[in-house]
Design a protein around this motif. Structure first.
Motif, PDB file in Angstrom:
ATOM      1  N   GLN A   1       0.873  -1.288   0.074  1.00  0.00           N
ATOM      2  CA  GLN A   1       0.049   0.166   0.013  1.00  0.00           C
ATOM      3  C   GLN A   1       0.972   1.299   0.076  1.00  0.00           C
ATOM      4  O   GLN A   1       0.730   2.359  -0.717  1.00  0.00           O
TER       5      GLN A   1
ATOM      6  N   ILE B   1       2.351   1.946  -3.462  1.00  0.00           N
ATOM      7  CA  ILE B   1       1.237   2.397  -4.409  1.00  0.00           C
ATOM      8  C   ILE B   1       0.853   3.880  -4.037  1.00  0.00           C
ATOM      9  O   ILE B   1       0.690   4.741  -5.119  1.00  0.00           O
TER      10      ILE B   1
ATOM     11  N   THR C   1       3.779   5.827  -5.226  1.00  0.00           N
ATOM     12  CA  THR C   1       3.958   5.983  -6.781  1.00  0.00           C
ATOM     13  C   THR C   1       2.811   6.860  -7.511  1.00  0.00           C
ATOM     14  O   THR C   1       2.904   7.486  -8.366  1.00  0.00           O
ATOM     15  N   SER C   2       1.593   6.771  -6.746  1.00  0.00           N
ATOM     16  CA  SER C   2       0.443   7.173  -7.494  1.00  0.00           C
ATOM     17  C   SER C   2       0.267   8.625  -7.022  1.00  0.00           C
ATOM     18  O   SER C   2      -0.457   9.367  -7.649  1.00  0.00           O
TER      19      SER C   2
ATOM     20  N   ALA D   1      -5.725   0.894  -1.993  1.00  0.00           N
ATOM     21  CA  ALA D   1      -5.457   0.268  -3.317  1.00  0.00           C
ATOM     22  C   ALA D   1      -6.608  -0.922  -3.428  1.00  0.00           C
ATOM     23  O   ALA D   1      -6.897  -1.531  -2.369  1.00  0.00           O
ATOM     24  N   SER D   2      -6.841  -1.400  -4.619  1.00  0.00           N
ATOM     25  CA  SER D   2      -7.641  -2.671  -4.832  1.00  0.00           C
ATOM     26  C   SER D   2      -6.755  -3.917  -4.404  1.00  0.00           C
ATOM     27  O   SER D   2      -5.746  -3.940  -4.411  1.00  0.00           O
TER      28      SER D   2
ATOM     29  N   ALA E   1      -6.228  -6.310  -6.260  1.00  0.00           N
ATOM     30  CA  ALA E   1      -5.544  -6.918  -7.599  1.00  0.00           C
ATOM     31  C   ALA E   1      -4.211  -5.776  -7.489  1.00  0.00           C
ATOM     32  O   ALA E   1      -3.196  -6.585  -7.757  1.00  0.00           O
ATOM     33  N   GLU E   2      -4.287  -4.712  -7.311  1.00  0.00           N
ATOM     34  CA  GLU E   2      -3.007  -3.826  -7.231  1.00  0.00           C
ATOM     35  C   GLU E   2      -2.150  -4.341  -6.082  1.00  0.00           C
ATOM     36  O   GLU E   2      -1.013  -4.306  -6.438  1.00  0.00           O
ATOM     37  N   LEU E   3      -2.664  -4.553  -4.964  1.00  0.00           N
ATOM     38  CA  LEU E   3      -1.850  -4.983  -3.710  1.00  0.00           C
ATOM     39  C   LEU E   3      -1.061  -6.239  -4.119  1.00  0.00           C
ATOM     40  O   LEU E   3      -0.096  -6.413  -3.793  1.00  0.00           O
TER      41      LEU E   3
ATOM     42  N   ALA F   1      -0.458  -7.623  -7.152  1.00  0.00           N
ATOM     43  CA  ALA F   1       0.689  -7.208  -8.143  1.00  0.00           C
ATOM     44  C   ALA F   1       1.883  -6.928  -7.749  1.00  0.00           C
ATOM     45  O   ALA F   1       3.103  -7.403  -7.880  1.00  0.00           O
ATOM     46  N   ILE F   2       1.556  -5.640  -6.785  1.00  0.00           N
ATOM     47  CA  ILE F   2       3.026  -5.293  -5.764  1.00  0.00           C
ATOM     48  C   ILE F   2       3.509  -6.372  -4.901  1.00  0.00           C
ATOM     49  O   ILE F   2       4.790  -6.492  -5.056  1.00  0.00           O
TER      50      ILE F   2
END
Length: 329
Positions: free
Chosen positions: A54, A57, A60-61, A67-68, A70-72, A74-75
Motif C-alpha cells: 500500500q 502504491i 507511486t500514484s 488500493a484494490s 488486485a493492485e496489492l 501485483a505489488i
C-alpha cells in the motif's frame, strides 16, 4: 650455542599479532558489523506500520486512498512480499552480496545508483570537518596546553563549550551571521570551495572541542614524563619538545576517537547539508523519509555501516604508524 625455546602460547601470540592475521580478523569483524546493519535494515522494512504494498502504491500514484486487492497482489508479487520472511531475508542478503540495494519506491531507480550520485559531497564535508577539527585541536594544544595562565583556562572553557554545542544550532548561527548579515559566504552553499567553509566549520568546531579536551589532558600528563625532561636537558626548545615528542604520544587517544568521530560526522553532515541546502545524502534522506521510501533509508544505513568499518581499520593502521610499539590486536 644458545637454543631458544618457544612455548605453544608464545607461538599463538606471534601468529595473532601477525599483520595478515590481524587484517583478516578486522575484515571478519567488519563483515559481521555490515551483516548486522543489513539485518537491521531488513527488519525496519518489515516492522514499519502499514502495508508495504500500500505504501508503494501511495508513493507511486500520489494518492492516499486504499488500493484494490488486485493492485496489492501485483505489488506483493513483484517485490516478493507474499513470500515467507525467511525467504525474503535470504533474497535480500543475496542482493546485497551482488551490490543490489533494491529499488527506490519513488524514483524507480536502483538505490545504489542514487546513493552513489549523492554520497560524494557528504564524504568530502565529513573528511574536511575531521581535518579542520584536528588542525584546531593540535594548534591550540601546541601553543597553549600545559601552561598555567589565563589563555590555558580560556582554551579549556572554550573547548567544553564547543563540545556541548549542537552542530545544527551552530550552523544556523554561522549561516545567519556570515551569509545573511555580512554576506561573506553564499546563503546556499552548493559544492564550491567557498560554499564548503561554513558547513565544515559547523561540524568541525564541535568536534575540535572533543579532540581538544582529550588531547590536552593527555598532553599535560605527557609533559611530566622523564623523557620530556631529558629532551629539554639536551637543549631542545620548548616548542620542539612539544611538537616532536609530546604531541605524538598525546594524540593517540584522539586518534582512537577518530573512527567514532567520522561516523558521527557522516550523520551530522546529513543535517548540515539540509541547513545549507547542499547537494548530498541529506536532501535525499529527508525526501525518502517524508515519502517513506524505505529502500533508500535502508541503503544509507548499510553504506554508513560499511564506511564506519573502513574508518575503524584506517584508524587502527594510523595508530600503528604513529606509535610502532603498539601491537595490532
Amino acid at each position: 650455542m644458545t637454543l631458544i625455546s618457544m612455548t605453544g602460547s608464545d607461538a599463538v601470540r606471534i601468529v595473532a599479532h601477525h599483520p595478515i592475521v590481524w587484517f583478516a580478523r578486522r575484515i571478519f569483524s567488519g563483515v559481521v558489523v555490515v551483516w548486522a546493519a543489513a539485518t537491521f535494515a531488513f527488519l525496519i522494512q518489515c516492522v514499519l506500520p502499514g502495508d508495504r504494498a500500500q505504501i508503494i502504491i501511495n508513493v507511486t500514484s500520489g494518492n492516499v486512498g486504499p488500493a484494490s486487492s488486485a493492485e496489492l497482489a501485483a505489488i506483493n508479487a513483484k517485490y516478493g512480499f507474499d513470500q515467507p520472511l525467511a525467504v525474503q531475508y535470504g533474497k535480500y542478503i543475496l542482493q546485497i552480496l551482488h551490490g543490489d540495494l533494491g529499488e527506490s519506491y519513488q524514483q524507480h531507480r536502483p538505490v545504489a545508483a542514487i546513493i552513489a550520485e549523492q554520497i560524494g559531497p557528504t564524504i568530502v564535508l565529513a573528511i574536511a570537518a575531521l581535518l579542520i577539527a584536528w588542525l584546531i585541536a593540535i594548534l591550540t594544544t601546541l601553543f597553549i596546553a600545559g601552561r598555567d595562565n589565563i589563555w590555558s583556562k580560556l582554551l579549556n572553557d572554550t573547548q567544553v563549550f564547543l563540545a556541548t554545542v549542537p552542530p545544527y544550532w551552530l550552523a544556523t548561527i554561522l549561516l545567519v551571521l556570515f551569509a545573511v548579515k555580512l554576506g561573506i559566504f553564499p546563503v546556499i552553499g552548493g559544492n564550491s570551495p567557498i560554499g564548503l567553509v561554513l558547513p565544515t566549520l559547523a561540524l568541525a568546531l564541535e568536534l575540535s572541542g572533543f579532540f581538544g579536551q582529550v588531547v590536552q589532558n593527555e598532553f599535560t600528563r605527557v609533559l611530566e614524563q622523564p623523557f620530556v625532561t631529558s629532551a629539554r636537558a639536551r637543549g631542545m626548545s620548548d616548542f620542539g619538545v612539544r611538537l616532536r615528542h609530546v604531541l605524538r604520544h598525546a594524540a593517540l587517544p584522539g586518534i582512537t576517537l577518530s573512527g567514532w568521530a567520522l561516523g558521527k560526522l557522516l550523520s551530522g553532515a546529513i543535517l548540515i547539508e539540509v541547513v545549507f541546502a547542499r547537494q548530498g545524502l541529506g536532501g535525499v534522506l529527508v525526501a525518502a523519509t517524508s515519502s517513506r521510501d524505505v529502500p533508500i533509508v535502508s541503503g544509507a544505513v548499510l553504506i554508513s555501516a560499511a564506511l564506519f568499518v573502513l574508518a575503524s581499520i584506517i584508524v587502527d593502521l594510523t595508530y600503528r604508524v604513529v606509535d610502532p610499539r603498539i601491537n595490532l590486536t
